[in-house]
Scaffold this motif. Structure first.
Motif, mmCIF file in Angstrom:
data_model
loop_
_atom_site.group_PDB
_atom_site.id
_atom_site.type_symbol
_atom_site.label_atom_id
_atom_site.label_comp_id
_atom_site.label_asym_id
_atom_site.label_seq_id
_atom_site.Cartn_x
_atom_site.Cartn_y
_atom_site.Cartn_z
ATOM 1 N N ILE A 289 -0.061 5.048 8.199
ATOM 2 C CA ILE A 289 -1.185 5.165 9.141
ATOM 3 C C ILE A 289 -2.497 5.351 8.384
ATOM 4 C CG2 ILE A 289 -2.187 6.635 10.932
ATOM 5 C CD1 ILE A 289 0.110 4.995 11.984
ATOM 6 N N ASP A 290 -2.470 6.180 7.333
ATOM 7 C CA ASP A 290 -3.684 6.413 6.547
ATOM 8 C C ASP A 290 -4.152 5.131 5.858
ATOM 9 O OD1 ASP A 290 -3.733 9.067 7.249
ATOM 10 O OD2 ASP A 290 -2.695 9.760 5.437
ATOM 11 N N ALA A 291 -3.199 4.267 5.485
ATOM 12 C CA ALA A 291 -3.571 3.008 4.828
ATOM 13 C C ALA A 291 -4.213 2.030 5.804
ATOM 14 C CB ALA A 291 -2.341 2.375 4.177
ATOM 15 N N TYR A 292 -3.987 2.235 7.105
ATOM 16 C CA TYR A 292 -4.553 1.343 8.129
ATOM 17 C C TYR A 292 -5.167 2.198 9.235
ATOM 18 C CZ TYR A 292 -1.732 -2.107 5.689
ATOM 19 O OH TYR A 292 -1.192 -2.925 4.718
ATOM 20 N N ALA B 253 5.625 -2.446 9.114
ATOM 21 C CA ALA B 253 6.074 -1.448 8.145
ATOM 22 C C ALA B 253 7.338 -0.777 8.651
ATOM 23 C CB ALA B 253 4.992 -0.395 7.904
ATOM 24 N N MET B 254 8.163 -0.328 7.726
ATOM 25 C CA MET B 254 9.314 0.492 8.093
ATOM 26 C C MET B 254 8.834 1.896 8.460
ATOM 27 S SD MET B 254 12.164 -0.611 5.264
ATOM 28 C CE MET B 254 11.026 -0.807 3.871
ATOM 29 N N GLN B 255 9.712 2.625 9.138
ATOM 30 C CA GLN B 255 9.342 3.962 9.592
ATOM 31 C C GLN B 255 9.656 5.007 8.518
ATOM 32 O OE1 GLN B 255 10.339 4.752 13.824
ATOM 33 N NE2 GLN B 255 10.878 2.593 13.956
ATOM 34 N N ALA C 250 11.761 -4.393 -6.592
ATOM 35 C CA ALA C 250 10.675 -3.428 -6.764
ATOM 36 C C ALA C 250 10.508 -3.145 -8.250
ATOM 37 C CB ALA C 250 10.980 -2.142 -6.011
ATOM 38 N N ASP C 251 9.340 -3.518 -8.774
ATOM 39 C CA ASP C 251 9.049 -3.345 -10.198
ATOM 40 C C ASP C 251 7.758 -2.552 -10.320
ATOM 41 O OD1 ASP C 251 8.858 -3.515 -12.924
ATOM 42 O OD2 ASP C 251 8.209 -5.614 -12.967
ATOM 43 N N GLY C 252 7.885 -1.226 -10.358
ATOM 44 C CA GLY C 252 6.688 -0.392 -10.364
ATOM 45 C C GLY C 252 5.956 -0.520 -9.039
ATOM 46 N N GLU C 253 4.702 -0.874 -9.118
ATOM 47 C CA GLU C 253 3.891 -1.005 -7.914
ATOM 48 C C GLU C 253 3.935 -2.409 -7.328
ATOM 49 O OE1 GLU C 253 -0.039 0.174 -8.921
ATOM 50 O OE2 GLU C 253 0.449 2.315 -9.084
ATOM 51 N N ARG C 254 4.691 -3.306 -7.922
ATOM 52 C CA ARG C 254 4.702 -4.683 -7.453
ATOM 53 C C ARG C 254 6.093 -5.085 -6.957
ATOM 54 N NH1 ARG C 254 4.261 -8.212 -13.097
ATOM 55 N NH2 ARG C 254 6.416 -7.820 -13.813
ATOM 56 N N LEU C 255 6.102 -6.118 -6.126
ATOM 57 C CA LEU C 255 7.331 -6.677 -5.583
ATOM 58 C C LEU C 255 7.387 -8.165 -5.907
ATOM 59 C CD1 LEU C 255 7.105 -5.147 -1.979
ATOM 60 C CD2 LEU C 255 8.524 -4.284 -3.843
ATOM 61 N N TYR C 256 8.595 -8.664 -6.165
ATOM 62 C CA TYR C 256 8.772 -10.116 -6.317
ATOM 63 C C TYR C 256 10.160 -10.506 -5.828
ATOM 64 C CZ TYR C 256 11.230 -8.950 -10.715
ATOM 65 O OH TYR C 256 12.087 -8.435 -11.661
ATOM 66 N N PRO D 251 0.816 -1.224 0.000
ATOM 67 C CA PRO D 251 0.000 0.000 0.000
ATOM 68 C C PRO D 251 0.846 1.269 0.000
ATOM 69 C CG PRO D 251 -0.028 -1.053 2.160
ATOM 70 C CD PRO D 251 0.653 -2.007 1.243
ATOM 71 N N VAL D 252 2.057 1.204 0.560
ATOM 72 C CA VAL D 252 2.988 2.338 0.534
ATOM 73 C C VAL D 252 4.338 1.765 0.124
ATOM 74 C CG1 VAL D 252 4.046 4.232 1.813
ATOM 75 C CG2 VAL D 252 1.716 3.492 2.381
ATOM 76 N N GLU D 253 4.764 2.101 -1.054
ATOM 77 C CA GLU D 253 5.899 1.408 -1.671
ATOM 78 C C GLU D 253 7.157 1.416 -0.808
ATOM 79 O OE1 GLU D 253 8.693 1.869 -5.662
ATOM 80 O OE2 GLU D 253 6.689 2.742 -5.625
#
Length: 668
Positions: free
Chosen positions: A489-492, A480-482, A71-77, A59-61
């Motif tokens: 916080i807004d995402a949760y 999440a990292m800081q 990190a590939d755009g909005e996705r991770l693998y 939700p927050v890259e």
């Protein structure tokens, strides 16, 4: 009793007991995993596969990227192939990830028996299985979530099936051989090639007879292997967009095999043949003296066995197995990872090898235990002949039993001693990790969000492997990292928030514990937010120097003659002001758009010595005012620890040191 005398039954029992031992070690010695943080990568990948996902969408890259994920755009693998993770996922389906470790190790032991039985005989296969389960490198590597032993399982499946097909002409086992090495290639391509090369050479040599049946059978094996190659390339295409571009190359293009400039994550070095020779000589020495069963005794047995086979005439099948002793170290000599796992060559305690052994050389255990078993059987035969020739017939049996018991005691004692050291070393690491993770176990974290520090860089699960997110970032607890904290916080918005912090340096492999804290975090929002900070001042303190800093601007104050600081930060949209007892002049700094206001209080003993209180207040400007999070608190007796390793942990500080901070919002 008659069944127990059958070699296959004996090997099966050893395999089952070995699997149980590995399952136990995984639970007792590695409950929080190892100093190799790749375990978290595989387990995260396994969770993704269980959810039918090849990618994760945070939700927050910047705040949710796990260790070794691309990190590939909005996705991770992940940078790793999915085969080992899929194997671990099977264990989860059967009751827990560690079930897979027990099953994999049982399979490796069973296939060790079948491989050695095909190359030599059943009795030798039983002994080889026993030697494998007694090897510290096998026990440690099989007990952790890394890819080396899972890859060995498929490589052994190939060897056992190939040798069986070569002996019997079976096309079914020929197909099984091909599929096994194909899966092995998908799991660890370079490792599979190194292991399979001697068998491929054997296959090519055997074709000199122009036997059509042999050609057909080997073609079946080749097709199976190429199927695995095709699956690997197809996966590459789906994930990276190119069949020939592996995920690990996307992550670090200069991290593959080869000499010259090598680099990963900003760490680089010139990898030279001389450096490789030094590193691999050290690794092989460690393997043969510390990580093979019974150390030097196991190595001596393998040397005796190899010599005995050569003297009586080594055949092509046995030569293929022996060839692994050449291809694995030669191939690893071309890979700079063998240098990195050692750390400082002059320090035997440095590097991952001190705890996990020379894991790139795991496949060498197969020929070493095979020829070690031949050596044990050969010595037993020589001993029997010697005793028979020199002892009267009525005393042969008791003498042989005595010699066997003495030999078993010597070898078993050496094996236990050799295995005990790495197990003990890893258990000491676990004790440090147990303390570090205590706050997570003591608190109910359902429907919570935990902000984690980043002592090893901007990654999740590096080093905190035991606290991982669900693939959808929607588990009972989210980590999440800081970074971009307010966006997180807004995402949760409807969760309980915590900040994990610790006091001390995170180096569990040095036996140094940390003092951890799970600090509750609240959000305060209004036109102005008041943050009350209090801290004790020891009697011997001469004064307290105060600095307020934000966006590169600083303001100062000095307080004397007090035994306690009671200060207030008033954060409005434009300025953050500091007031409190003993502060006469106005102290203020600009309020950042989205950043941190830091309050630093240096308690000076008047001799140049002292310590520092720090309160770091995350701030975000809104349309109507500001919002803040509960500040991160530190007590720094060493400036090098400030910024992540000096957390204020109530009850752990001497000299009556304590501090507190609360935030409240005001609206006019």
């Amino acid at each position: 009793m008659t069944r127990l005398r059958r070699p296959g039954v004996q090997a099966g029992l050893i395999a089952l007991l070995g699997g149980l031992a590995v399952f136990t070690l995984a639970h007792v010695v590695f409950p929080h995993h190892t100093t190799n943080h790749d375990e978290g990568v595989y387990l995260q990948q396994a969770a993704m596969l269980l959810e039918g996902q090849l990618f994760m969408y945070p939700p927050v890259e910047e705040s949710f990227r796990p260790w070794f994920f691309v990190a590939d755009g909005e996705r991770l693998y992940p940078k790793y192939a999915p085969v080992p993770a899929a194997m671990f996922a099977v264990g989860k389906l059967l009751g827990g990830y560690r079930v897979a470790l027990g099953l994999i190790s049982t399979g490796v032991l069973a296939l060790t028996y079948h491989t050695v039985r095909e190359a030599f005989d059943a009795r030798t296969g039983v002994v080889a299985t026993l030697l494998m389960v007694g090897s510290p490198l096998f026990l440690i590597e099989a007990s952790v979530f890394l890819s080396y032993v899972p890859a060995t399982l498929w490589n052994l499946g190939f060897a056992a099936a190939y040798l069986h097909a070569d002996r019997t002409g079976s096309r079914k086992t020929a197909a099984a051989a091909g599929l096994s090495i194909g899966v092995g290639f998908f799991a660890r391509p370079y490792t599979a090639v190194l292991f399979a090369t001697p068998f491929i050479l054997h296959a090519l040599w055997s074709l000199r007879t122009l036997d059509p049946a042999r050609f057909t059978r080997l073609s079946v094996t080749a097709v199976g292997g190429l199927t695995g190659v095709a699956a690997t390339l197809a996966y590459n295409h789906v994930v990276t967009g190119s069949a020939l571009l592996f995920p690990y190359e996307v992550f670090a293009p200069q991290d593959g095999p080869g000499f010259g400039h090598r680099e990963i994550l900003g760490y680089s070095r010139e990898f030279t043949p001389a450096m490789s020779l030094d590193a691999n000589a050290e690794l092989l020495w460690k393997l043969l003296t510390q990580w093979l069963v019974a150390g030097p005794l196991g190595t001596a047995a393998a040397a005796v066995g190899l010599g005995a086979v050569v003297r009586r005439g080594i055949d092509g099948r046995q030569a293929a197995l022996a060839g692994v002793l050449l291809t694995v170290p030669l191939g690893n000599g071309y890979f700079w990872g063998t240098v990195n796992m050692l750390g400082d060559l002059s320090d035997p305690t440095d590097g991952l090898v001190a705890f996990l052994g020379p894991f790139y050389h795991v496949d060498m255990l197969v020929p070493l235990t095979a020829f070690g078993a031949v050596g044990v059987v050969t010595v037993a035969r020589w001993t029997r002949l010697l005793v028979t020739d020199r002892v009267s017939a009525d005393r042969v049996r008791p003498v042989l039993i005595t010699v066997a018991l003495c030999g078993a005691a010597l070898g078993g004692g050496a094996a236990i001693t050799t295995a005990a050291e790495p197990v003990s070393d890893n258990y000491e690491v676990t004790q440090q990790l147990e303390q570090a993770y205590t706050p997570f176990e003591e608190r109910d974290l359902d429907n919570s969000l935990v902000l984690l520090p980043t002592p090893y860089g901007d990654w999740l699960n590096h080093p905190f492997q035991s606290v991982r997110n669900d693939p959808g970032f929607d588990g009972d607890t989210v980590y999440a990292m800081q970074h971009r904290q307010f966006e997180v916080i807004d995402a949760y918005p409807d969760r309980t928030y915590y900040r994990y912090a610790f006091r001390g340096e995170w180096v569990p492999f040095l036996g140094l514990p940390v003092e951890p804290r799970l600090q509750p975090v609240s959000v305060a929002e209004g036109e102005t937010v008041q943050t009350d900070v209090s801290a004790s001042v020891p009697e011997q303190a001469a004064l307290v120097s105060i600095r307020l800093t934000s966006d590169g601007e600083n303001d100062y104050a000095t307080v004397t003659g007090t035994d306690r600081l009671d200060l207030r930060l008033s954060t409005a949209r434009n300025r953050t002001r500091l007031t409190g007892d003993g502060i006469e002049d106005q102290v203020s700094v600009p309020t950042p758009d989205d950043g941190t206001v830091t309050l630093i209080m240096f308690v000076d003993y008047g001799t140049g010595a002292g310590f520092e209180y720090r309160a770091e207040l995350p701030v975000d400007r809104t349309d109507e005012g500001v919002r803040t999070l509960t500040p991160r608190l530190e007590v720094c007796k060493d400036q090098r620890r400030c910024g992540g390793e000096a957390a204020y942990v109530p009850g752990t500080h001497r000299d009556g040191i304590n501090m507190n901070a609360t935030t409240t919002a005001e609206t006019t």
